[in-house]
Design an enzyme around this catalytic site. Structure first.
Site: not given
Length: 88
Positions: A17, A35
């Protein structure tokens, strides 16, 4: 444009990320990476189509943290309600 991409593989807990956020900011995109409960990372990016296409290529490119096994994308019109690019 708005790109929504679901990235599967070993992409959680490996800095994926953060890496996605850095690439998106370099491309001038806004949005987020988060997520999901099934182990994927969802990426939502808004900006010029060329920049979104470049981000999608980077997500699929094999030079990411972890391991990407596949990416599914969806294109739509930008909503314009997103500012900055964040990790969720």
């Amino acid at each position: 444009m708005r790109l929504t991409a679901w990235v599967r593989g070993r992409v959680q807990g490996v800095g994926f990320r953060w890496w996605t956020r850095a690439r998106a900011l370099e491309l001038g995109l806004v949005g987020w990476a988060r997520n999901t409960t099934d182990g994927r990372v969802e990426v939502v990016a808004e900006g010029p189509r060329a920049s979104c296409t470049r981000l999608l290529a980077l997500l699929r490119g094999g030079d990411t943290p972890g391991r990407v096994d596949g990416v599914v994308e969806r294109w739509s019109d930008a909503k314009g309600s997103v500012h900055g690019f964040v990790e969720r």
